[in-house]
Design an enzyme around this catalytic site. Sequence first.
Site, PDB file in Angstrom:
ATOM      1  N   CYS A 100      -3.376   6.799  -4.939  1.00  0.00           N
ATOM      2  CA  CYS A 100      -3.058   5.361  -4.845  1.00  0.00           C
ATOM      3  C   CYS A 100      -1.607   5.092  -5.277  1.00  0.00           C
ATOM      4  O   CYS A 100      -1.277   5.135  -6.466  1.00  0.00           O
ATOM      5  CB  CYS A 100      -4.023   4.514  -5.678  1.00  0.00           C
ATOM      6  SG  CYS A 100      -3.861   2.747  -5.333  1.00  0.00           S
ATOM      7  N   CYS A 152       0.863  -1.175   0.000  1.00  0.00           N
ATOM      8  CA  CYS A 152       0.000   0.000   0.000  1.00  0.00           C
ATOM      9  C   CYS A 152       0.901   1.227   0.000  1.00  0.00           C
ATOM     10  O   CYS A 152       1.666   1.436   0.951  1.00  0.00           O
ATOM     11  CB  CYS A 152      -0.912  -0.008   1.226  1.00  0.00           C
ATOM     12  SG  CYS A 152      -2.049   1.386   1.217  1.00  0.00           S
TER      13      CYS A 152
HETATM   14  O1  PYC Z   1      -1.882   3.731  -2.011  1.00  0.00           O
HETATM   15  O2  PYC Z   1      -1.335   1.752  -2.785  1.00  0.00           O
HETATM   16  C1  PYC Z   1      -2.133   2.518  -2.266  1.00  0.00           C
HETATM   17  C2  PYC Z   1      -3.469   2.010  -1.897  1.00  0.00           C
HETATM   18  C3  PYC Z   1      -3.974   0.779  -2.133  1.00  0.00           C
HETATM   19  C4  PYC Z   1      -5.256   0.753  -1.600  1.00  0.00           C
HETATM   20  C5  PYC Z   1      -5.490   1.981  -1.049  1.00  0.00           C
HETATM   21  N1  PYC Z   1      -4.388   2.746  -1.234  1.00  0.00           N
END
Ligand code: PYC
Length: 313
Positions: free
Chosen positions: A235, A91
């Site tokens: 993300c 994550c």
């Molecule tokens: O930032 O990799 C990330 C992530 C995955 C799910 C939520 N955030």
Amino acid sequence: MANLHRIQVVDSHTGGEPTRVVISGGPDLGTGPLSERVLRLGSQFDRFRSAVVNEPRGSDVLVGALLVSPHAPDCDFGVIFFNNVGSLGMCGHGTIGLMVTLAHLGRVRPGTHRIDTPVGPVSATLHPDGRVSVANVASYRQQASVSVEVPGIGVVLGDVAWGGNWFFLVRSPVWELSLQNVETLTDVSWRIRQAVNAQGFPEVDHVELFGPPASGGHSRNFVLCPGKAYDRSPCGTGTSAKLACLAADGKLEEGQSWIQEGILGSSFSGEYLWEDSARGRVLPVVTGSAHVIAEATLILSDEDPFQWGIRPT
Ligand code: PYC
């Protein structure tokens, strides 16, 4: 007298996406590779996961981070990330949140730290200004231009790529990426995910839509996570998968910066080095910042019917 169990946590958010780091009170997952310990978390301690991130103590959007001892000899920390429905391989926003949390606790100083995860070690550099750069696991596109027939939508074209989690990156979305449109984006992404899963990619559990930037970046995204919550940040693992696709398409040079906006307008900057250009494998580095927002003790009482959180039975 109720039997109380206490779990010490620190909450942060990274570009709007929350992370809850479990400092103490977590289950003993034993030793060995984190790829094995994460399975133990799922098979023996799933109710702990639910107690930490699900309602009434958390919400669908919260990502948990269980600090564990590392297995890889060169690592300083180990971490297992989890959400409202299970665990995550890696994550990115959570690693940024973890570093800022560890700095808040006085456990790290600016510099580079190695962190073991279920999908392999990553490096996290805490900069003197508080930003964090995550050198993620090697990322790659598994299949380009996959065409899926999505009920109610029609044919959607996208790439299947790995960035520490599995993504379907939609190539030509026609949906407006704005907060006002989140319900539609969630519905569309969920339907795309189901169609992609049914079409030979059962491992894909994140869907990423792209659109024009609105805050000075190169692109804006909307990312739907496995438990149907959308990522408030751009993300980190999704940005890594995007970098792998850009590299494979020859659209971003090694070392060139890519600014990825998320749906709130917060952004990560990313760049990559080739690990193996013949196999399309890149080493992504994703940079962002996080803020600590709470220190708390979660209390689990055996008299509380929802001590393990609200979860589907
Ligand atoms: O930032 O990799 C990330 C992530 C995955 C799910 C939520 N955030």
